[in-house]
Write a protein that holds these residues in place. Structure first.
Motif, PDB file in Angstrom:
ATOM      1  N   ILE A 125       0.866  -1.184   0.000  1.00 38.85           N
ATOM      2  CA  ILE A 125       0.000   0.000   0.000  1.00 38.85           C
ATOM      3  C   ILE A 125       0.904   1.235   0.000  1.00 38.85           C
ATOM      4  O   ILE A 125       1.745   1.405   0.897  1.00 38.85           O
ATOM      5  N   VAL A 126       0.720   2.107  -0.996  1.00 33.71           N
ATOM      6  CA  VAL A 126       1.573   3.287  -1.177  1.00 33.71           C
ATOM      7  C   VAL A 126       0.751   4.527  -0.851  1.00 33.71           C
ATOM      8  O   VAL A 126      -0.321   4.758  -1.435  1.00 33.71           O
ATOM      9  N   CYS A 127       1.264   5.321   0.092  1.00 33.02           N
ATOM     10  CA  CYS A 127       0.578   6.559   0.496  1.00 33.02           C
ATOM     11  C   CYS A 127       1.580   7.712   0.556  1.00 33.02           C
ATOM     12  O   CYS A 127       2.772   7.535   0.322  1.00 33.02           O
ATOM     13  N   SER A 128       1.109   8.897   0.923  1.00 32.87           N
ATOM     14  CA  SER A 128       1.930  10.109   0.790  1.00 32.87           C
ATOM     15  C   SER A 128       2.762  10.449   2.019  1.00 32.87           C
ATOM     16  O   SER A 128       3.780  11.130   1.903  1.00 32.87           O
ATOM     17  N   SER A 129       2.361  10.003   3.213  1.00 25.30           N
ATOM     18  CA  SER A 129       3.074  10.428   4.425  1.00 25.30           C
ATOM     19  C   SER A 129       3.046   9.315   5.471  1.00 25.30           C
ATOM     20  O   SER A 129       2.287   8.340   5.375  1.00 25.30           O
TER      21      SER A 129
ATOM     22  N   VAL B 118       3.075  -1.086   4.264  1.00 25.44           N
ATOM     23  CA  VAL B 118       2.437   0.229   4.078  1.00 25.44           C
ATOM     24  C   VAL B 118       3.527   1.283   4.217  1.00 25.44           C
ATOM     25  O   VAL B 118       4.192   1.366   5.266  1.00 25.44           O
ATOM     26  N   GLY B 119       3.730   2.085   3.192  1.00 27.24           N
ATOM     27  CA  GLY B 119       4.811   3.062   3.266  1.00 27.24           C
ATOM     28  C   GLY B 119       4.714   4.145   2.208  1.00 27.24           C
ATOM     29  O   GLY B 119       3.751   4.219   1.429  1.00 27.24           O
ATOM     30  N   THR B 120       5.741   4.974   2.203  1.00 31.94           N
ATOM     31  CA  THR B 120       5.821   6.123   1.285  1.00 31.94           C
ATOM     32  C   THR B 120       6.697   5.763   0.082  1.00 31.94           C
ATOM     33  O   THR B 120       7.574   4.898   0.178  1.00 31.94           O
ATOM     34  N   PRO B 121       6.506   6.434  -1.043  1.00 25.88           N
ATOM     35  CA  PRO B 121       7.280   6.091  -2.248  1.00 25.88           C
ATOM     36  C   PRO B 121       8.785   6.228  -2.069  1.00 25.88           C
ATOM     37  O   PRO B 121       9.550   5.391  -2.583  1.00 25.88           O
TER      38      PRO B 121
ATOM     39  N   VAL C 188      -0.666  -4.080  -5.637  1.00 27.06           N
ATOM     40  CA  VAL C 188      -0.186  -2.733  -5.273  1.00 27.06           C
ATOM     41  C   VAL C 188      -1.409  -1.826  -5.226  1.00 27.06           C
ATOM     42  O   VAL C 188      -2.084  -1.615  -6.250  1.00 27.06           O
ATOM     43  N   VAL C 189      -1.696  -1.298  -4.033  1.00 23.72           N
ATOM     44  CA  VAL C 189      -2.842  -0.412  -3.847  1.00 23.72           C
ATOM     45  C   VAL C 189      -2.312   1.003  -3.623  1.00 23.72           C
ATOM     46  O   VAL C 189      -1.521   1.241  -2.702  1.00 23.72           O
ATOM     47  N   LEU C 190      -2.755   1.933  -4.462  1.00 25.12           N
ATOM     48  CA  LEU C 190      -2.332   3.329  -4.382  1.00 25.12           C
ATOM     49  C   LEU C 190      -3.388   4.154  -3.655  1.00 25.12           C
ATOM     50  O   LEU C 190      -4.581   4.078  -3.994  1.00 25.12           O
ATOM     51  N   ASP C 191      -2.961   4.900  -2.676  1.00 30.31           N
ATOM     52  CA  ASP C 191      -3.870   5.792  -1.932  1.00 30.31           C
ATOM     53  C   ASP C 191      -4.131   7.035  -2.794  1.00 30.31           C
ATOM     54  O   ASP C 191      -3.736   8.149  -2.458  1.00 30.31           O
ATOM     55  N   TRP C 192      -4.811   6.828  -3.885  1.00 33.21           N
ATOM     56  CA  TRP C 192      -4.914   7.819  -4.957  1.00 33.21           C
ATOM     57  C   TRP C 192      -5.858   8.971  -4.623  1.00 33.21           C
ATOM     58  O   TRP C 192      -5.578  10.134  -4.913  1.00 33.21           O
ATOM     59  N   ASN C 193      -7.000   8.679  -4.020  1.00 34.34           N
ATOM     60  CA  ASN C 193      -8.052   9.688  -3.851  1.00 34.34           C
ATOM     61  C   ASN C 193      -7.924  10.500  -2.564  1.00 34.34           C
ATOM     62  O   ASN C 193      -8.644  11.501  -2.412  1.00 34.34           O
ATOM     63  N   TRP C 194      -7.041  10.108  -1.673  1.00 29.75           N
ATOM     64  CA  TRP C 194      -6.933  10.843  -0.410  1.00 29.75           C
ATOM     65  C   TRP C 194      -6.250  12.182  -0.640  1.00 29.75           C
ATOM     66  O   TRP C 194      -5.306  12.300  -1.430  1.00 29.75           O
ATOM     67  N   ARG C 195      -6.713  13.215   0.084  1.00 32.27           N
ATOM     68  CA  ARG C 195      -6.156  14.573  -0.041  1.00 32.27           C
ATOM     69  C   ARG C 195      -5.742  15.084   1.333  1.00 32.27           C
ATOM     70  O   ARG C 195      -6.382  14.790   2.339  1.00 32.27           O
ATOM     71  N   ASP C 196      -4.685  15.897   1.348  1.00 31.27           N
ATOM     72  CA  ASP C 196      -4.200  16.454   2.611  1.00 31.27           C
ATOM     73  C   ASP C 196      -4.960  17.732   2.961  1.00 31.27           C
ATOM     74  O   ASP C 196      -6.011  18.022   2.360  1.00 31.27           O
ATOM     75  N   GLN C 197      -4.449  18.506   3.911  1.00 35.19           N
ATOM     76  CA  GLN C 197      -5.139  19.728   4.342  1.00 35.19           C
ATOM     77  C   GLN C 197      -5.245  20.757   3.216  1.00 35.19           C
ATOM     78  O   GLN C 197      -6.179  21.567   3.189  1.00 35.19           O
ATOM     79  N   LYS C 198      -4.290  20.725   2.304  1.00 35.54           N
ATOM     80  CA  LYS C 198      -4.332  21.636   1.153  1.00 35.54           C
ATOM     81  C   LYS C 198      -5.058  21.028  -0.048  1.00 35.54           C
ATOM     82  O   LYS C 198      -4.967  21.550  -1.159  1.00 35.54           O
ATOM     83  N   LEU C 199      -5.757  19.922   0.208  1.00 30.99           N
ATOM     84  CA  LEU C 199      -6.542  19.234  -0.818  1.00 30.99           C
ATOM     85  C   LEU C 199      -5.680  18.700  -1.962  1.00 30.99           C
ATOM     86  O   LEU C 199      -6.122  18.617  -3.106  1.00 30.99           O
ATOM     87  N   ARG C 200      -4.443  18.335  -1.657  1.00 25.33           N
ATOM     88  CA  ARG C 200      -3.546  17.774  -2.655  1.00 25.33           C
ATOM     89  C   ARG C 200      -3.507  16.249  -2.545  1.00 25.33           C
ATOM     90  O   ARG C 200      -3.432  15.705  -1.447  1.00 25.33           O
ATOM     91  N   ARG C 201      -3.519  15.606  -3.693  1.00 24.55           N
ATOM     92  CA  ARG C 201      -3.351  14.159  -3.725  1.00 24.55           C
ATOM     93  C   ARG C 201      -1.863  13.813  -3.654  1.00 24.55           C
ATOM     94  O   ARG C 201      -0.999  14.685  -3.695  1.00 24.55           O
ATOM     95  N   MET C 202      -1.594  12.544  -3.579  1.00 20.67           N
ATOM     96  CA  MET C 202      -0.208  12.083  -3.515  1.00 20.67           C
ATOM     97  C   MET C 202       0.569  12.515  -4.766  1.00 20.67           C
ATOM     98  O   MET C 202       1.725  12.930  -4.682  1.00 20.67           O
ATOM     99  N   VAL C 203      -0.064  12.433  -5.928  1.00 19.78           N
ATOM    100  CA  VAL C 203       0.614  12.775  -7.186  1.00 19.78           C
ATOM    101  C   VAL C 203       0.595  14.273  -7.474  1.00 19.78           C
ATOM    102  O   VAL C 203       1.160  14.705  -8.479  1.00 19.78           O
ATOM    103  N   ASP C 204      -0.043  15.077  -6.625  1.00 21.68           N
ATOM    104  CA  ASP C 204      -0.033  16.529  -6.799  1.00 21.68           C
ATOM    105  C   ASP C 204       1.160  17.188  -6.124  1.00 21.68           C
ATOM    106  O   ASP C 204       1.446  18.359  -6.396  1.00 21.68           O
ATOM    107  N   ILE C 205       1.848  16.464  -5.248  1.00 23.72           N
ATOM    108  CA  ILE C 205       3.013  17.007  -4.548  1.00 23.72           C
ATOM    109  C   ILE C 205       4.262  16.639  -5.350  1.00 23.72           C
ATOM    110  O   ILE C 205       4.534  15.452  -5.566  1.00 23.72           O
ATOM    111  N   PRO C 206       5.024  17.613  -5.835  1.00 23.47           N
ATOM    112  CA  PRO C 206       6.128  17.322  -6.771  1.00 23.47           C
ATOM    113  C   PRO C 206       7.154  16.315  -6.255  1.00 23.47           C
ATOM    114  O   PRO C 206       7.558  15.400  -6.978  1.00 23.47           O
TER     115      PRO C 206
END
Length: 304
Positions: A185-189, A235-238, A258-276
């Motif tokens: 499982i791949v997530c942003s943080s 479960v970890g970060t890229p 491989v499950v991507l935490d694709w739809n989750w958004r942070d406080q700034k409403l950014r997805r995992m792939v929106d953060i450079p």
């Protein structure tokens, strides 16, 4: 004795004979008068010349002052509209800057849409468009069979995994390899990873999960944990997952999902792939062997 006769001289301008003595007197008087006239003229000239000079200076100064005033007035007339234009331009620039919207403003105004396989495929093609040839890019195209069904924003993590992995209990019993996992499982943080691990309780059963992120955990410790025990879910970060694969602390031989935490958004409403930064690590992770496994139909990707 002979008497002396007076000398006579003819003056041409008078046409008369005049005694010499009187002639001398007359000439002396004429010379004296001429000298007096010259002196008077010389006395008059210095007095007249200084009088003429100040008059000329006055006229010149008056003309120059008038010309300078005209120039100043013309400059003022030219400068005032320019200042007004610049002020107007500045105001328009400020207005334009105020109208600019951030990513959070755009996302907050739009309704969230669930991710689909086409979104991931477009992201992959855009990333490798300037790095690979056309033939290599075609090889990276994933078939529909390489994807699991996507989350429609109504599932929890446990309910989604039960849907896409119906035979999980059997799969986890068959897994006995170290330094590898069956489900990744791949997530942003790190905080998001801990939250997802808590949500796994209803799904994992007897399976063991391991935290694979960089916060407060050294990579050497994670390598030792993977070598000692058997873990089914990671479960970890890229960034940390890619580093473990590079150091051969984690292999992808037993990986099936491989499950991507694709739809989750942070406080700034950014997805995992929106953060450079995370996006770059995520693309490197896919390139490290996951895309190859999907092409060989060994690994399937799901967008949660």
């Amino acid at each position: 004795m002979k008497t002396s006769q007076p000398l006579f001289r003819r003056l041409p301008h008078l046409g008369k004979l005049i005694p010499f003595t009187s002639c001398v007197r007359a000439s002396l008087e004429v010379g004296y008068n001429a000298a007096e006239e010259e002196e008077t003229q010389q006395e008059k000239e210095p007095t007249e010349k200084p009088k003429a000079k100040p008059e000329k200076r006055k006229s010149v100064t008056e003309k120059t002052v008038k010309a300078k005033k005209k120039k100043k007035n013309e400059q003022k007339e030219c400068v005032v509209p320019q200042i007004k234009e610049t002020e107007g331009e500045k105001s328009t620039e400020h207005k334009k800057k105020r109208k600019k919207k951030t990513i959070t403003d755009v996302l907050s105004s739009s309704e969230p849409k669930p991710g689909c396989p086409a979104d991931l495929q477009n992201l992959v093609t855009q990333y490798f468009s300037d790095k690979l040839s056309v033939i290599e890019q075609e090889e990276l195209k994933l078939q529909e069979s390489g994807f699991l069904s996507s989350n429609d924003l109504t599932h929890t993590l446990s309910s989604y995994l039960k849907q896409v992995c119906p035979k999980w209990s059997k799969i986890q019993k068959q897994h006995t390899e170290k330094s590898s996992v069956v489900l990744l499982i791949v997530c942003s943080s790190a905080l998001r990873a801990i939250e997802l691990i808590k949500q796994l309780t209803a799904f994992k059963g007897e399976a063991k999960a391991i935290k694979l992120f960089a916060k407060h955990i050294k990579i050497e410790e994670q390598v030792k944990l993977l070598q000692k025990g058997v873990f089914h879910i990671g479960v970890g970060t890229p960034g940390r997952l890619g580093a473990l694969i590079e150091k051969e602390g984690l292999n992808l031989q037993a990986l099936r999902y491989v499950v991507l935490d694709w739809n989750w958004r942070d406080q700034k409403l950014r997805r995992m792939v929106d953060i450079p930064e995370i996006k770059l690590d995520f693309m490197k992770l896919l390139e490290s062997g996951i895309l190859k496994g999907c092409k060989e139909d060994k690994v399937k990707i799901g967008l949660f």
